[in-house]
Design an enzyme around this catalytic site. Sequence first.
Site, PDB file in Angstrom:
ATOM      1  N   ASP A 187      -1.020  -0.048 -13.203  1.00 59.70           N
ATOM      2  CA  ASP A 187       0.157  -0.246 -12.393  1.00 59.70           C
ATOM      3  C   ASP A 187       0.747  -1.461 -12.550  1.00 59.70           C
ATOM      4  O   ASP A 187       0.041  -2.458 -12.864  1.00 59.70           O
ATOM      5  CB  ASP A 187      -0.388   0.010 -10.980  1.00 59.70           C
ATOM      6  CG  ASP A 187       0.759  -0.103  -9.855  1.00 59.70           C
ATOM      7  OD1 ASP A 187       2.002   0.408 -10.422  1.00 59.70           O
ATOM      8  OD2 ASP A 187       0.758  -0.231  -8.865  1.00 59.70           O
ATOM      9  N   SER A 188       2.073  -1.582 -12.353  1.00 64.60           N
ATOM     10  CA  SER A 188       2.976  -2.664 -12.814  1.00 64.60           C
ATOM     11  C   SER A 188       2.886  -3.743 -11.788  1.00 64.60           C
ATOM     12  O   SER A 188       3.104  -4.922 -12.086  1.00 64.60           O
ATOM     13  CB  SER A 188       4.288  -2.217 -12.913  1.00 64.60           C
ATOM     14  OG  SER A 188       4.822  -1.774 -11.478  1.00 64.60           O
ATOM     15  N   GLY A 189       2.419  -3.677 -10.605  1.00 67.67           N
ATOM     16  CA  GLY A 189       2.312  -4.532  -9.567  1.00 67.67           C
ATOM     17  C   GLY A 189       3.547  -4.287  -8.550  1.00 67.67           C
ATOM     18  O   GLY A 189       3.603  -5.171  -7.645  1.00 67.67           O
ATOM     19  N   GLY A 190       4.459  -3.331  -8.829  1.00 69.30           N
ATOM     20  CA  GLY A 190       5.512  -2.982  -7.844  1.00 69.30           C
ATOM     21  C   GLY A 190       4.746  -2.947  -6.287  1.00 69.30           C
ATOM     22  O   GLY A 190       5.494  -3.144  -5.341  1.00 69.30           O
TER      23      GLY A 190
ATOM     24  N   ASP B 293       8.797  -1.381 -10.349  1.00 68.52           N
ATOM     25  CA  ASP B 293       9.509  -0.869  -9.283  1.00 68.52           C
ATOM     26  C   ASP B 293       9.395  -1.670  -8.050  1.00 68.52           C
ATOM     27  O   ASP B 293       8.568  -2.469  -7.746  1.00 68.52           O
ATOM     28  CB  ASP B 293       9.260   0.629  -9.220  1.00 68.52           C
ATOM     29  CG  ASP B 293       7.781   0.728  -8.728  1.00 68.52           C
ATOM     30  OD1 ASP B 293       6.971  -0.155  -8.894  1.00 68.52           O
ATOM     31  OD2 ASP B 293       7.527   1.885  -7.995  1.00 68.52           O
TER      32      ASP B 293
ATOM     33  N   GLY C 201       6.503   5.677  -3.779  1.00 70.55           N
ATOM     34  CA  GLY C 201       6.844   5.403  -2.622  1.00 70.55           C
ATOM     35  C   GLY C 201       6.667   6.438  -1.537  1.00 70.55           C
ATOM     36  O   GLY C 201       7.556   6.561  -0.789  1.00 70.55           O
TER      37      GLY C 201
ATOM     38  N   ASP D  65      -3.823   9.061  -8.484  1.00 64.56           N
ATOM     39  CA  ASP D  65      -4.727   8.051  -8.380  1.00 64.56           C
ATOM     40  C   ASP D  65      -4.728   7.561  -6.679  1.00 64.56           C
ATOM     41  O   ASP D  65      -3.768   7.869  -5.944  1.00 64.56           O
ATOM     42  CB  ASP D  65      -4.209   6.626  -9.078  1.00 64.56           C
ATOM     43  CG  ASP D  65      -3.327   5.925  -8.259  1.00 64.56           C
ATOM     44  OD1 ASP D  65      -2.227   6.493  -8.509  1.00 64.56           O
ATOM     45  OD2 ASP D  65      -3.573   4.964  -7.527  1.00 64.56           O
TER      46      ASP D  65
END
Length: 376
Positions: free
Chosen positions: A92-95, A146, A221, A271
Site C-alpha cells: 500500500d502506498s501510504g495513502g 491517493d 475510500g 485485504d
Amino acid sequence: MKFIIQDTDKHTHARAGLLETAHGKVETPIFMPVGTAANVKAVHMRDLRDDVKAQIILGNTYHLYLRPGLDIIRMAGGLHKFTGWDRPMLTDSGGYQVYSLTGIRKLKEEGVTFQSHIDGSRHMFTPENVIDTQRIIGADIIMAFDECTPYPCEYDYAKNSMEITHRWLKRCTERFENTQPHYGHEQTLFPIVQGSVYRDLRKQSATEISSFGADGNAIGGLSVGEPHEVMYEMTELICGILPKDKPRYLMGVGTPANILESIALGVDMFDCVMPTRNGRNGMIFTRRGFMNMLNNKWKDDYSMLDKEGTSFVDTQYSRAYVRHLFRSGELLGGMIASLHNLSFYLWLVGEAREQIRAGTFGLWKNEMVKKVSTRL
RNA sequence: GUGGAUGUAGCUCAGCUGGUUAGAGCACUGGAUUGUGGUUCCAGGGGUCGUGGGUUCAAGUCCCAUCUUCCACC
C-alpha cells in the site's frame, strides 16, 4: 502481469480468475493478509505459507519507510528477501496512513508532509517518491498514492480530494514508467478509485481510473464507517465501470460477509486487518459465526476451537484454553486466533472460488452470509 | 503498655472547612474495531463508607466507645 478470468457466475457478477506475477500465481477471488511492518503480526512465514495457504500478502510503504528504512530494505535485496516471503506481495502506498494519522499531516498539491508517529520527525510523501520507495521495497503490485477520504465527507471535499488523487495518479504513472524495478522482477501499478459516497464522483473516478489501462484497479475510500448498503452500492457502481478483464481490488474490506457480498459484485481481491487485529483481541471467525473468546460462556467449553477449521490450531486447542490465554494476556492467544482467522478467510475465498467454478455461488453465498454473521 | 496514624467497590485509593441519587483507576460483564500507531474506544454491574452510640434540620465528613491494620517509643 497477466490476469485471466476462468469462470463467471451466472446469477451474480462473481468471477474466478488467475493472476500471474513474477513471484507466482494467485487464484482469485483472494484475500491478502496484511503484513504492514514486514510481517503478518503474530504469524510465522512458514504457517502463513503452509497452514494459512496465503498466496499474496501486503506490506506498507509508510511503515517500512519509517522502520526499518529504505537503506536496510535495499541492502537486504528488497522486501521479499528481507522477510523470506518468496510469493507475491503488494504494498500500500501510504495513502491510508495519510488518512488514519490525520492530525500530524498537511496535504498540499505537491504531496503530503507529515510527522512520524514514532519520533515526530518531519517527512514528505509525493506521488514520485512514493513510487521510488515502492521500487525499493520491490513488491509485485504497488499502489498509487491517493487520499482516502473520511466518512462522513462533504461533497466539495470529496470532489477536490478525488481530483487531487487523479492528478497524483498521473504523476505516479509517469514516474512508474520512467523508472525500472531494482531487483530484476516485474512490478505493476494499481490506481485507486475515490469519490467517497457520491455516485457521480465515483462514476467519474472509475471512468478516469479505467482510462489509464492498468493491470488492475483498486477501490479505495470505502469501509471507513459508512453503512454497508452504501459500501455495496458504490462497489456495484464502480465494478460496472472498471474493465472486466482486469482484477478489481477492494481495499480494506472486510468482514466475511462484506467479502462474500463484494465478490458477488465482481471484486477479485481483498485485504483487511480484521482477522489479525480482531484476532489479537479475542475474536474468532468461523463458517458458523463469530465468537468473542473473552466471553464467560467459553470458560468450560472444552470442545475444539473450530472442529471444521482448516488450521492445525483448530483441533489442537480447546475453546476454554484459548479463552484462558486471552484472559491471561498470553501472546499465544493472539497467535492462535491470527492463524485461525487467516486460515478461515483463505478458506472462505477459496470456497467461493470453487462455488463460482461449480456454478453454485449465488445460493451458497446467501446462506454463508447468514451463517458468518451469527454471533456464537 | 504509651503515643500517632489507618479503616470508603474485588484491589489501590479520592472525597476541601458537614449539604443533591458516594467517585476514579484497575479488575469484572458486554459491545465496537474494515488499505494495523501490539490497540484503543464505548456501555454496564458492583459500596449497610470497620462496628455501636451521640451531636445536628442534615454525618463518609464532627464527638465518644470499641475493633482492625500499620508505625514510632518504652
